[in-house]
Every structure is written in structure tokens, then in C-alpha cells.
Design a protein around this motif. Sequence first.
Motif, short mmCIF file in Angstrom:
data_model
loop_
_atom_site.label_atom_id
_atom_site.label_comp_id
_atom_site.label_asym_id
_atom_site.label_seq_id
_atom_site.Cartn_x
_atom_site.Cartn_y
_atom_site.Cartn_z
N MET A 189 2.52 -10.30 -41.44
CA MET A 189 1.25 -10.40 -42.13
C MET A 189 0.61 -11.74 -41.79
N LYS A 190 -0.70 -11.71 -41.62
CA LYS A 190 -1.44 -12.92 -41.28
C LYS A 190 -2.08 -13.54 -42.52
N VAL A 191 -2.40 -14.82 -42.42
CA VAL A 191 -3.06 -15.53 -43.51
C VAL A 191 -4.35 -14.82 -43.91
N SER A 192 -5.12 -14.35 -42.93
CA SER A 192 -6.40 -13.68 -43.22
C SER A 192 -6.22 -12.43 -44.07
N ASP A 193 -5.03 -11.83 -44.06
CA ASP A 193 -4.77 -10.64 -44.86
C ASP A 193 -4.60 -10.96 -46.34
N ALA A 194 -4.26 -12.21 -46.66
CA ALA A 194 -3.95 -12.57 -48.05
C ALA A 194 -4.94 -13.57 -48.66
N MET A 195 -5.63 -14.33 -47.84
CA MET A 195 -6.48 -15.43 -48.34
C MET A 195 -7.66 -14.93 -49.16
N THR A 196 -8.21 -15.83 -49.94
CA THR A 196 -9.46 -15.60 -50.64
C THR A 196 -10.57 -16.09 -49.72
N SER A 197 -11.46 -15.19 -49.33
CA SER A 197 -12.49 -15.57 -48.36
C SER A 197 -13.80 -16.00 -49.02
N GLN A 198 -14.02 -15.63 -50.27
CA GLN A 198 -15.22 -16.04 -50.99
C GLN A 198 -14.95 -17.40 -51.62
N VAL A 199 -15.38 -18.47 -50.95
CA VAL A 199 -15.08 -19.82 -51.41
C VAL A 199 -16.38 -20.58 -51.65
N SER A 200 -16.51 -21.14 -52.84
CA SER A 200 -17.63 -22.04 -53.12
C SER A 200 -17.23 -23.44 -52.71
N THR A 201 -18.18 -24.18 -52.17
CA THR A 201 -17.89 -25.54 -51.72
C THR A 201 -18.81 -26.52 -52.44
N ALA A 202 -18.48 -27.79 -52.30
CA ALA A 202 -19.31 -28.86 -52.86
C ALA A 202 -19.58 -29.89 -51.79
N ALA A 203 -20.69 -30.60 -51.95
CA ALA A 203 -20.99 -31.76 -51.11
C ALA A 203 -20.42 -32.98 -51.82
N PRO A 204 -20.06 -34.02 -51.09
CA PRO A 204 -19.47 -35.20 -51.73
C PRO A 204 -20.39 -35.87 -52.74
N THR A 205 -21.70 -35.61 -52.64
CA THR A 205 -22.66 -36.21 -53.57
C THR A 205 -22.92 -35.36 -54.80
N ASP A 206 -22.41 -34.13 -54.84
CA ASP A 206 -22.59 -33.29 -56.02
C ASP A 206 -21.93 -33.96 -57.22
N SER A 207 -22.51 -33.79 -58.40
CA SER A 207 -21.93 -34.41 -59.59
C SER A 207 -20.63 -33.70 -59.99
#
Length: 143
Positions: free
Chosen positions: A1-19
Motif C-alpha cells: 500500500m502506498k502513502v497516497s492510498d491512506a493520506m488525507t488529501s484535503q489539507v488547509s494551510t496557513a501563511a506564516p503571517t496569519d494570526s
Amino acid sequence: MKVSDAMTSQVSTAAPTDSIRHVAQVMAHIDSGVVPVVEGGKVIGLVTDRDIVLRVVAEGQSLDSPISEAMSVGEVLSVREDDVLADATAKMSSHQVRRLVVLNDAGVLSGILSLGDVAKDYGAKQVGKTLEDISAETGAAPH
């Protein structure tokens, strides 16, 4: 099994300047305890709910400060989408972490692999072994 088969692909990100407040609100909205911090298309850090509690709340820091003041810095551990899942769990064990950033072939964030993802798709036995390894080397409770 590959990582892509188990990972969560919907990821929210932040910028370093976000509060810090904004990132905490994102965590609450997406029901996740981790948000990658991205700058210039590269993951430069991770921030967890635990980071916010220990580095911000416990220290009386302002929630309006930039998330870069609360994020974990240093090497962000990652795996590739096509890596073998067993190798990824071994990496979690050896580095005593519960999550890994997943990158595509271009080195761009494509997901996160957590112990929860592994439990759903790889089995509770492997998660138990990985969690035991994460906790055993330092004797500390995992975070």
C-alpha cells in the motif's frame, strides 16, 4: 500500500503571517489538530493545537500574533505520495511523530499522513506498534 492510498488529501494551510487566532479557527472548522505553514509554495513548518496551547495560551501570548511564533520550526518531516506506507510508519516511529507531510513529485504539499489515517487503511495493529515506538524511546507520553 502506498502513502497516497491512506493520506488525507484535503489539507488547509496557513501563511506564516496569519494570526494564531485565525489558524485556531481553521483547525476548529476543519476538525484537525494540525495545519502546515506554507510560504512560497514550500512547507516551512507545522502548527498543532498542542503548539498553540503550550506556546501561546500557557505563555500568555497574544492570539493576534503571527502563527510563525507558535509553529514548530526546523526540518519538516515528509514522505512522498508513492512511498510505501510501511516505510512511512517506520519513519513516524523513528522520529517519534504522529504526522508526516506528504509531497508530490514536484515537492509540493499534497496531503498529511497521520496515525489516524494509518489506522483506517492499514490496521490497528500497525498503529499500536507505531505508537508504542513513538512513546518508548523517551518514555514520554506521545503528543
